[in-house]
Design a protein around this motif. Structure first.
Motif, PDB file in Angstrom:
ATOM      1  N   PHE A  97     -89.233  20.653 -20.708  1.00 18.40           N
ATOM      2  CA  PHE A  97     -88.829  19.497 -19.926  1.00 18.40           C
ATOM      3  C   PHE A  97     -89.918  18.288 -19.612  1.00 18.40           C
ATOM      4  N   ILE A  98     -90.972  19.004 -19.079  1.00 17.94           N
ATOM      5  CA  ILE A  98     -91.938  18.108 -18.782  1.00 17.94           C
ATOM      6  C   ILE A  98     -92.503  17.381 -20.133  1.00 17.94           C
ATOM      7  N   LYS A  99     -92.556  18.006 -21.183  1.00 14.06           N
ATOM      8  CA  LYS A  99     -93.369  17.521 -22.462  1.00 14.06           C
ATOM      9  C   LYS A  99     -92.545  16.380 -23.021  1.00 14.06           C
ATOM     10  N   ILE A 100     -91.181  16.821 -23.009  1.00 19.89           N
ATOM     11  CA  ILE A 100     -90.038  15.694 -23.641  1.00 19.89           C
ATOM     12  C   ILE A 100     -90.052  14.632 -22.633  1.00 19.89           C
ATOM     13  N   PHE A 101     -90.097  14.701 -21.384  1.00 19.38           N
ATOM     14  CA  PHE A 101     -90.007  13.773 -20.531  1.00 19.38           C
ATOM     15  C   PHE A 101     -91.043  12.831 -20.792  1.00 19.38           C
ATOM     16  N   ASN A 102     -92.359  13.320 -20.705  1.00 18.14           N
ATOM     17  CA  ASN A 102     -93.719  12.519 -20.949  1.00 18.14           C
ATOM     18  C   ASN A 102     -93.729  11.599 -22.240  1.00 18.14           C
ATOM     19  N   LEU A 103     -93.317  12.430 -23.320  1.00 22.66           N
ATOM     20  CA  LEU A 103     -93.103  11.808 -24.724  1.00 22.66           C
ATOM     21  C   LEU A 103     -92.042  10.717 -24.581  1.00 22.66           C
ATOM     22  N   ALA A 104     -90.904  10.986 -23.951  1.00 24.84           N
ATOM     23  CA  ALA A 104     -89.999   9.789 -23.982  1.00 24.84           C
ATOM     24  C   ALA A 104     -90.455   8.613 -23.032  1.00 24.84           C
ATOM     25  N   GLN A 105     -91.199   8.866 -22.074  1.00 27.73           N
ATOM     26  CA  GLN A 105     -91.670   7.754 -21.220  1.00 27.73           C
ATOM     27  C   GLN A 105     -92.886   7.021 -21.995  1.00 27.73           C
ATOM     28  N   LYS A 106     -93.651   7.811 -22.704  1.00 30.32           N
ATOM     29  CA  LYS A 106     -94.699   7.021 -23.865  1.00 30.32           C
ATOM     30  C   LYS A 106     -93.968   6.014 -24.708  1.00 30.32           C
ATOM     31  N   VAL A 107     -92.945   6.578 -25.019  1.00 35.73           N
ATOM     32  CA  VAL A 107     -92.233   5.484 -26.297  1.00 35.73           C
ATOM     33  C   VAL A 107     -91.609   4.475 -25.805  1.00 35.73           C
ATOM     34  N   SER A 108     -91.135   4.815 -24.187  1.00 33.75           N
ATOM     35  CA  SER A 108     -90.467   3.646 -23.699  1.00 33.75           C
ATOM     36  C   SER A 108     -91.641   2.623 -23.367  1.00 33.75           C
ATOM     37  N   GLY A 109     -92.769   2.953 -23.024  1.00 35.00           N
ATOM     38  CA  GLY A 109     -94.014   1.989 -22.722  1.00 35.00           C
ATOM     39  C   GLY A 109     -94.245   1.464 -24.107  1.00 35.00           C
ATOM     40  N   MET A 110     -94.460   2.027 -25.089  1.00 33.67           N
ATOM     41  CA  MET A 110     -94.675   1.288 -26.449  1.00 33.67           C
ATOM     42  C   MET A 110     -93.881   0.203 -26.779  1.00 33.67           C
ATOM     43  N   PHE A 115     -86.479   1.942 -26.135  1.00 33.99           N
ATOM     44  CA  PHE A 115     -86.257   3.290 -25.830  1.00 33.99           C
ATOM     45  C   PHE A 115     -86.319   3.510 -24.400  1.00 33.99           C
ATOM     46  N   ASP A 116     -85.091   4.297 -23.818  1.00 31.06           N
ATOM     47  CA  ASP A 116     -85.106   4.508 -22.392  1.00 31.06           C
ATOM     48  C   ASP A 116     -83.945   5.164 -22.303  1.00 31.06           C
ATOM     49  N   ILE A 117     -84.632   6.729 -21.521  1.00 29.27           N
ATOM     50  CA  ILE A 117     -83.685   7.632 -21.412  1.00 29.27           C
ATOM     51  C   ILE A 117     -82.965   7.610 -19.924  1.00 29.27           C
ATOM     52  N   THR A 118     -83.017   6.449 -19.372  1.00 28.54           N
ATOM     53  CA  THR A 118     -82.196   6.255 -18.079  1.00 28.54           C
ATOM     54  C   THR A 118     -80.790   5.516 -18.493  1.00 28.54           C
ATOM     55  N   ALA A 119     -80.420   5.176 -19.584  1.00 28.70           N
ATOM     56  CA  ALA A 119     -79.364   4.604 -20.182  1.00 28.70           C
ATOM     57  C   ALA A 119     -78.232   5.488 -20.211  1.00 28.70           C
ATOM     58  N   VAL A 292     -88.863   6.577 -31.705  1.00 27.82           N
ATOM     59  CA  VAL A 292     -89.119   5.482 -32.268  1.00 27.82           C
ATOM     60  C   VAL A 292     -88.017   4.979 -33.350  1.00 27.82           C
ATOM     61  N   ALA A 293     -87.317   5.763 -34.068  1.00 27.91           N
ATOM     62  CA  ALA A 293     -86.398   5.311 -34.796  1.00 27.91           C
ATOM     63  C   ALA A 293     -85.166   4.565 -33.987  1.00 27.91           C
ATOM     64  N   ALA A 304     -88.954  -4.745 -35.106  1.00 30.15           N
ATOM     65  CA  ALA A 304     -89.660  -3.376 -35.240  1.00 30.15           C
ATOM     66  C   ALA A 304     -90.802  -3.608 -36.270  1.00 30.15           C
ATOM     67  N   LEU A 305     -90.517  -4.565 -37.331  1.00 30.20           N
ATOM     68  CA  LEU A 305     -91.939  -4.928 -38.076  1.00 30.20           C
ATOM     69  C   LEU A 305     -92.885  -5.398 -37.486  1.00 30.20           C
ATOM     70  N   GLU A 306     -92.689  -6.263 -36.179  1.00 31.39           N
ATOM     71  CA  GLU A 306     -93.986  -6.480 -35.426  1.00 31.39           C
ATOM     72  C   GLU A 306     -94.464  -5.548 -34.579  1.00 31.39           C
ATOM     73  N   PHE A 307     -93.837  -4.467 -34.192  1.00 32.97           N
ATOM     74  CA  PHE A 307     -94.039  -3.240 -33.584  1.00 32.97           C
ATOM     75  C   PHE A 307     -95.040  -2.420 -34.337  1.00 32.97           C
ATOM     76  N   LEU A 308     -94.607  -2.492 -35.919  1.00 27.75           N
ATOM     77  CA  LEU A 308     -95.351  -1.592 -36.684  1.00 27.75           C
ATOM     78  C   LEU A 308     -96.849  -2.230 -37.068  1.00 27.75           C
ATOM     79  N   LYS A 309     -96.646  -3.499 -37.015  1.00 25.62           N
ATOM     80  CA  LYS A 309     -98.213  -4.021 -37.039  1.00 25.62           C
ATOM     81  C   LYS A 309     -99.296  -3.712 -36.207  1.00 25.62           C
ATOM     82  N   ILE A 310     -98.610  -3.339 -34.849  1.00 25.90           N
ATOM     83  CA  ILE A 310     -99.543  -2.944 -33.787  1.00 25.90           C
ATOM     84  C   ILE A 310     -99.805  -1.342 -33.786  1.00 25.90           C
ATOM     85  N   HIS A 311     -98.708  -0.645 -34.397  1.00 28.08           N
ATOM     86  CA  HIS A 311     -98.825   0.733 -34.725  1.00 28.08           C
ATOM     87  C   HIS A 311     -98.705   1.230 -35.933  1.00 28.08           C
ATOM     88  N   PRO A 312     -99.700   1.017 -36.847  1.00 26.06           N
ATOM     89  CA  PRO A 312     -99.789   1.562 -38.229  1.00 26.06           C
ATOM     90  C   PRO A 312     -99.536   2.971 -38.436  1.00 26.06           C
TER      91      PRO A 312
END
Length: 341
Positions: A97-110, A115-119, A292-293, A304-312
């Motif tokens: 739970f801790i790992k999946i929560f932290n991963l979700a929050q990381k992608v939300s910030g990115m 992406f938001d698990i509170t929806a 991310v998908a 999404a294409l703009e995001f990919l320029k920052i995250h190759p």
């Protein structure tokens, strides 16, 4: 004492050498064979394929592994950790739970909250969770939007703290991918190096097949009807990577002639309304690829294409609708090497 002649000693040494080499040579002639384990989990199918000389992993072991994960992240399990958190109960968190929560929050910030698990409550309101399909009122949407926002929930000292008790977490857009990673780790722990794990289309591959070929999967072609037969639009070949696909062209419902997607924009409270029909993401781990998908489906193709320029570190393949209604394709330059020519 009887002394053997040099002649007999020479023959004896040769015999020992032959006997020692035969088992090795025989093993080299035997190729690892495929083992397939399949079943159902998280409301979809799972399929594990691995190559080995013998059955290393049993179905009962995989089933137990997946069942344990449901007690962590499934909303359909009333006693799962996530369900108890949504019910504002004091519950101990496990490592997953801790790992999946932290991963979700990381992608939300990115993704700036795409992406938001509170929806979770918004998803249920629109009928994509436990409720019946129906279009909610503006008042109902606005009321729930007050409790949506990944920054309103945090992990401190091994506990989840919600800014509002009404906040409801939902791991559905990351759970399949994360559980693919968990199963992959299990297979590696068992000493397996050549395998493919697929849970509902979220996939991770390791190594090559015994004949040296890479793993191959299909990218589904959009269909006008969610019950239509599945057709493959393109083939992806890869190894030691994860692939996840998110799309709107099968999971939707029609209301007054309007197609409502299952993808909810956490910021507007409404299903997304743009021409992007599906996106396939390639990443190192499947949990990240899955999240991310989903974020890309909320953003739309241009953002999404703009995001990919920052995250190759990610590669993506987009299917979208043209102005004439035809299907269009666009993908990152790096995705090209994964496509069958």
């Amino acid at each position: 004492m009887k002394i053997f002649s040099k002649k007999y000693i020479k023959y004896f040494v040769i015999l020992l050498f032959v006997l020692s080499v035969l088992p090795i040579s025989a093993q080299r002639l035997i190729s690892p064979k495929p083992f397939i384990i399949e079943g159902f989990t998280q409301g979809t199918y799972y399929r594990v394929t691995y190559y080995a000389f013998d059955s290393v992993v049993k179905k009962v072991e995989v089933e137990k592994f997946l069942a344990d994960f449901l007690l962590t992240a499934s909303l359909w399990e009333p006693n799962s950790i996530i369900s108890q958190i949504n019910d504002n109960k004091d519950v101990a968190l496990n490592d997953n739970f801790i790992k999946i929560f932290n991963l979700a929050q990381k992608v939300s910030g990115m993704s700036d909250g795409a992406f938001d698990i509170t929806a979770g409550n918004l998803i249920n309101l629109w009928g994509f969770g436990n409720k019946k399909d129906e279009q909610p009122s503006q008042h109902a949407i606005d009321s729930l939007k007050n409790y949506v926002g990944y920054k309103n929930v945090e992990l401190r000292n091994g506990k989840i703290y919600k800014k509002y008790p009404e906040i409801s977490l939902n791991f559905n857009a990351i759970a399949k991918g994360y559980s693919v990673d968990l199963l992959s780790d299990l297979l590696k722990y068992k000493g397996l190096n050549s395998f493919l794990v697929d849970i509902g289309g979220e996939i991770r591959a390791s190594g090559k097949k015994p004949d040296g070929k890479l793993w191959a999967i299909g990218i589904e072609e959009p269909a006008e009807d969610k019950n239509a037969e599945r057709d493959v639009q393109n083939i992806v070949v890869f190894t030691d990577k994860s692939v996840a696909t998110s799309g709107t062209y099968r999971r939707y419902y029609l209301k007054d002639g309007i197609r409502y997607s299952h993808t909810i924009d956490p910021k507007t409270g409404y299903p997304v309304a743009h021409t992007l029909l599906s996106v396939t993401v390639i990443a190192d781990d499947c949990g990240t690829a899955d999240a991310v998908a989903t974020a890309f489906m909320v953003m739309g193709r241009e953002k999404a294409l703009e995001f990919l320029k920052i995250h190759p570190e990610f590669e993506a393949y987009f299917i979208y609708s043209g102005e004439d209604g035809s299907y269009k394709i666009q993908h990152t330059r790096g995705f090209e090497k994964y496509l069958v020519k």
